[in-house]
Motif scaffolding. Structure first.
Motif, short mmCIF file in Angstrom:
data_model
loop_
_atom_site.label_atom_id
_atom_site.label_comp_id
_atom_site.label_asym_id
_atom_site.label_seq_id
_atom_site.Cartn_x
_atom_site.Cartn_y
_atom_site.Cartn_z
N LEU A 187 45.29 22.88 -11.30
CA LEU A 187 43.93 23.24 -10.96
C LEU A 187 43.36 24.34 -11.83
O LEU A 187 42.16 24.65 -11.75
CB LEU A 187 43.85 23.67 -9.48
N THR A 188 44.21 24.97 -12.65
CA THR A 188 43.70 26.04 -13.52
C THR A 188 42.99 25.47 -14.74
O THR A 188 42.34 26.21 -15.48
CB THR A 188 44.87 26.91 -13.98
N GLU A 189 43.09 24.17 -14.97
CA GLU A 189 42.41 23.54 -16.11
C GLU A 189 41.05 23.01 -15.68
O GLU A 189 40.88 22.54 -14.54
CB GLU A 189 43.25 22.39 -16.67
N SER A 190 40.12 23.03 -16.60
CA SER A 190 38.84 22.39 -16.38
C SER A 190 39.02 20.89 -16.58
O SER A 190 40.01 20.43 -17.15
CB SER A 190 37.80 22.92 -17.36
N PRO A 191 38.09 20.07 -16.10
CA PRO A 191 38.21 18.63 -16.32
C PRO A 191 38.36 18.27 -17.79
O PRO A 191 39.13 17.36 -18.13
CB PRO A 191 36.93 18.07 -15.71
N ARG A 192 37.64 18.99 -18.70
CA ARG A 192 37.77 18.67 -20.14
C ARG A 192 39.16 19.00 -20.65
O ARG A 192 39.73 18.25 -21.44
CB ARG A 192 36.72 19.45 -20.93
N ALA A 193 39.69 20.15 -20.21
CA ALA A 193 41.03 20.52 -20.65
C ALA A 193 42.06 19.51 -20.14
O ALA A 193 43.00 19.15 -20.87
CB ALA A 193 41.38 21.93 -20.15
N THR A 194 41.89 19.05 -18.93
CA THR A 194 42.81 18.04 -18.39
C THR A 194 42.71 16.76 -19.20
O THR A 194 43.73 16.13 -19.53
CB THR A 194 42.49 17.78 -16.92
N ALA A 195 41.49 16.34 -19.54
CA ALA A 195 41.32 15.12 -20.32
C ALA A 195 41.95 15.25 -21.69
O ALA A 195 42.57 14.31 -22.20
CB ALA A 195 39.84 14.78 -20.43
N ALA A 196 41.79 16.44 -22.31
CA ALA A 196 42.39 16.65 -23.63
C ALA A 196 43.91 16.57 -23.56
O ALA A 196 44.57 15.99 -24.42
CB ALA A 196 41.95 18.00 -24.18
N ARG A 197 44.49 17.18 -22.52
CA ARG A 197 45.95 17.16 -22.39
C ARG A 197 46.46 15.75 -22.12
O ARG A 197 47.49 15.34 -22.66
CB ARG A 197 46.38 18.10 -21.27
N LEU A 198 45.75 15.00 -21.26
CA LEU A 198 46.20 13.65 -20.97
C LEU A 198 46.11 12.75 -22.20
O LEU A 198 46.92 11.82 -22.36
CB LEU A 198 45.34 13.05 -19.84
N GLY A 199 45.15 13.01 -23.06
CA GLY A 199 45.02 12.17 -24.24
C GLY A 199 45.98 12.54 -25.34
O GLY A 199 46.17 11.76 -26.29
N ALA A 200 46.59 13.73 -25.26
CA ALA A 200 47.46 14.19 -26.34
C ALA A 200 48.85 13.56 -26.25
O ALA A 200 49.29 12.89 -27.17
CB ALA A 200 47.57 15.71 -26.31
N VAL A 201 49.53 13.75 -25.15
CA VAL A 201 50.91 13.32 -25.11
C VAL A 201 51.34 13.14 -23.66
O VAL A 201 50.85 13.82 -22.76
CB VAL A 201 51.83 14.34 -25.82
N ARG A 202 52.25 12.23 -23.43
CA ARG A 202 52.87 12.03 -22.13
C ARG A 202 54.24 12.68 -22.12
O ARG A 202 54.80 12.96 -23.18
CB ARG A 202 53.02 10.52 -21.86
N PRO A 203 54.82 12.93 -20.99
CA PRO A 203 56.14 13.56 -20.97
C PRO A 203 57.19 12.78 -21.74
O PRO A 203 58.12 13.36 -22.30
CB PRO A 203 56.47 13.61 -19.47
#
Length: 783
Positions: free
Chosen positions: A680-696
């Motif tokens: 929850l500390t991420e903004s929606p844009r930050a979450t989208a950027a992280r999801l698009g970068a890499v999976r575990p």
């Protein structure tokens, strides 16, 4: 909160523990309470309006109510039908009668289980509404107070400290849970600057205050009535001009079997009463009902007087009847002036109304009519009864005795084992309860027994019951009736013994005359749907009781031949297995029952091999319900997750800011189910950027899925922070639906097969501990 409300209501169940005798009375109530609570908890996970909750709870309760309390009456075993409501009303009336006519502890019956289950079902649904929907958990205390008043009002013993403490603990748990939920909703706790040690001390002090306050309240409630004499009254149990709830006193009378032996020993033709009846073949005139077997004799349960049992003309419906059946018969009885005084009226069964002068009372369970006054001699009365003659085929199809208590199957555990073996051998070829009853009756009337008012004495060391059944086979009506009732209970048939008079002799003027020699005892056996029916094991011949008659429905022509081959007799009966020191001592009484022993209500004939009711076939619905319950338990998480997903999809398709929130929440739960981190500390844009970068596992999110996630994130940010948009600026529901489907497909494609299986069967998003949260002890920023 729904679970906390359930805990508070479950903690109130022990309040009724001292009022009910037997086990399992709480089972249906607990099942229904847990079911409606789970419905509330699972539906509220969707985040939608709470309006449908009570309707869904009623639907689930109705589907469970039918197989649990009225089995065999529903469509497909679970859907209520008209027969379900009819059977429920019958059980409800029987439960009310049992409560009104019994003193605590009341025996457990299906009717009582129904009343308790419905009461706690309504209370649980009300508590769920007050605590969860209305957010007023303190008002649940009113429901608990109403339950606390019940034992205080009907039982002089009141409550124990354990019952009060458990109920109080459940209520405190509900209030504490509400405060915890409210604290979570307020957000991050503002640090107070105290050290962890000081906060621990403060919390311990608060907990100690609560414990001390609760302890003082419980101690005062228990000890204050002992210290203040004016409080030691039955104020809770007294109302309406001082009359107690239920009954005001029990009635004692001469033992019916003693009176019967005295009358038969007199062998007198002295007339006791005369009567006129509309019936061509009048029924026996029943005076007493003996329903308890204490090991030495059949005895009558105490009958009680009170407002609820006062005779007001019409009598209650007989046990097992849903409506008045049969043909109305009027009987006008005249007691002779030289007959003994009768505190219990001789009545044909079932009597429907009695017109008699004086103060009389009726026992609803047996329909005995009695008085506590000293009745006069030579008085007249009129009784209306129902002449009911069931068909043998209908009795053969009768189901298990669900409208009756298990007390009518109780037997002492000291009965000679050879009697059970005899019962089993006589009924082994019977396919129904009715056929078992006829087989037992034919055993006594088949010619192997001799009627004699002066039977030989029982040898020293012999068991009177087994000696009568297996060796001597000489006795009179008391032995025949008592022995058949014992064997019927061993065969799983509810049975009791009735004492009164046979129909007597018909005179030339159409009246009937009953003499002292017509005094008689006979067994009554219970069949569901027909109630208590008379059977006649006493031989009716020149050597027997001449006025005794076998009912048409129990006659040999009405039932198939059921005698097993070879028939047990005194010559081929095995010797008893117990050692001499373990054998029960012989009773000095000439009654048929076995010697006195400690009665164990849990070791009754219902648990013996011959003690099952009905046709002996195991009911199918418990197995089906168990299998269905197991499948639902395994598929439960997946079903709940599917319901939540369907609900959110519907919200997304409607468009608007709510659609953006619903789409983002569904994306969050999809990631949680697949094991993807969400914070929850991420903004929606930050979450989208992280999801698009890499999976575990190192796999990249497909580009089209990444683009869909970006559009969902932008829609969520606009719904959160943008001013109220115009109608043309609302997020498009169709576009959000397509983006959500693309994002979910891409996330699943990037996950491993194990993650996908786990997301399907055990979705993590349903577990509160897996949901993202902000740390409660955030450190304040410093300059």
């Amino acid at each position: 909160m729904p679970l906390a409300a359930l805990v508070s209501m479950l903690a109130a169940l022990p309040l009724l523990g001292g009022l009910i005798r037997g086990d399992g009375w709480w089972g249906p109530a607990v099942v229904l309470m847990v079911a409606v609570t789970l419905v509330s908890a699972l539906y509220r996970l969707t985040g939608r309006t709470s309006i449908p909750v009570p309707f869904l709870q009623l639907l689930v309760a109705a589907l469970l109510f039918t197989p649990i309390l009225t089995p065999g009456t529903g469509f497909l075993g679970v859907v209520p039908t008209a027969a379900t409501f009819e059977q429920s009303w019958v059980l409800f009336e029987q439960g009310v009668n049992g409560i009104n006519t019994s003193t605590p502890p009341v025996p457990t019956t299906t009717g009582l289980q129904l009343i308790i289950a419905l009461t706690f079902l309504v209370f649980t649904m009300t508590a769920d509404f007050l605590a969860v929907t209305a957010r007023c958990p303190g008002m649940v205390g009113g429901l608990l107070l109403a339950l606390i008043v019940v034992p205080l009002a009907v039982d002089g013993a009141g409550l124990t400290w354990v019952q009060a403490a458990v109920c109080a603990a459940g209520y405190v748990t509900l209030l504490a849970t509400d405060m915890w939920v409210r604290g979570r909703e307020w957000g991050v706790r503002v640090p107070d600057g105290h050290t962890p040690g000081s906060r621990f001390v403060a919390g311990a002090a608060q907990l100690g205050t609560v414990v001390v306050a609760a302890s003082v309240a419980i101690l005062l409630a228990l000890s204050l009535p002992l210290m203040v004499p004016s409080l030691r009254t039955d104020a809770f149990r007294t109302m309406a001009d001082g009359a107690e709830f239920g009954s005001s006193g029990s009635v004692t009378t001469t033992h019916p079997l003693v009176s019967l032996r005295r009358d038969l020993a007199a062998s007198s033709d002295r007339t006791v009463l005369t009567y006129r009846s509309d019936a061509e073949e009048p029924e026996y005139l029943r005076t007493y009902v003996l329903d308890e077997f204490g090991g030495e004799n059949w005895t009558m349960s105490p009958v009680r007087t009170g407002r609820d049992t006062a005779l007001r003309g019409t009598l209650p419906l007989p046990t097992g009847w849903s409506r008045d059946s049969g043909t109305a018969v009027t009987t006008q009885v005249s007691l002779t002036s030289d007959a003994p005084r009768m505190e219990f009226l001789p009545l044909p069964y079932p009597a429907r109304s009695v017109d008699v002068s004086g103060d009389w009372y009726v026992d609803p369970a047996t329909l005995m009519v009695f008085t506590t006054d000293t009745p006069s001699t030579g008085f007249d009365f009129t009784v209306e009864s129902s002449e009911y003659r069931p068909e043998a085929e209908a009795l053969a199809d009768a189901g298990p005795p669900v409208s009756l208590t298990d007390d009518h199957l109780d037997l002492p555990n000291s009965i000679d084992g050879r009697v059970q073996e005899l019962t089993d051998s006589l009924t082994e070829n019977a396919d129904s309860t009715y056929e078992r009853a006829v087989a037992l009756q034919e055993f006594f009337t088949g010619g192997d027994f001799t009627y004699d008012l002066s039977p030989p004495a029982v040898p020293n060391g012999a068991d009177p019951l087994s000696y009568f059944l297996l060796e001597d086979r000489v006795g009179y009506c008391e032995q025949f009736a008592g022995a058949m009732a014992v064997m019927a209970r061993q065969a799983g048939i509810p049975a009791r013994v009735a004492v009164g008079y046979t129909a007597g002799q018909r005179g030339g003027d159409g009246s009937w005359s009953v003499s002292v020699g017509d005094a008689h005892a006979w067994p009554e056996l219970y069949f569901e749907g027909a109630g208590w029916l008379r059977f006649e094991p006493t031989p009716a011949s020149s050597q027997g009781q001449g006025t005794a008659s076998v009912p048409e429905y129990a006659g040999g022509d009405a039932a198939p031949e059921l005698r097993p081959e070879p028939e047990p007799s005194a010559s081929n009966t095995p010797e008893p297995s117990p050692s001499p020191e373990d054998e029960p001592s012989a009773s000095p009484s000439d009654a048929s029952p076995p010697p006195e022993a400690d009665e164990d209500p849990t070791d009754s004939a219902a648990g013996t091999p011959g003690g099952s009711a009905g046709s002996g076939a195991a009911p199918w619905w418990p197995v089906a319900v168990g299998l269905l319950g197991g499948l639902l338990l395994l598929a439960g998480p997946a079903l709940v997750r599917s319901v939540i997903r369907w609900s959110r999809r519907a919200a997304v398709a409607s468009g608007g800011t709510a659609a953006a929130h619903a789409a983002w929440l569904e994306l969050r739960d999809t990631c949680l189910d697949l094991g993807v981190e969400w914070t929850l500390t991420e903004s929606p844009r930050a979450t989208a950027a992280r999801l698009g970068a890499v999976r575990p596992n190192g796999a990249l999110l497909p580009s089209e899925a990444h683009a869909a996630v970006w559009r969902l994130a932008l829609a969520e940010e606009a719904a959160r922070y943008a001013p109220a948009p115009g109608d043309d600026q609302h997020p498009n529901g169709a576009e959000l639906t397509a983006d959500l489907a693309t994002a979910r497909s891409g996330a699943r494609a990037a996950a491993t097969r194990g993650d996908r299986c786990r997301a399907l069967l055990l979705p993590r998003s349903l577990a509160p501990w897996h949901r993202p949260r902000v740390a409660a002890d955030a450190v304040p920023a410093t300059a």
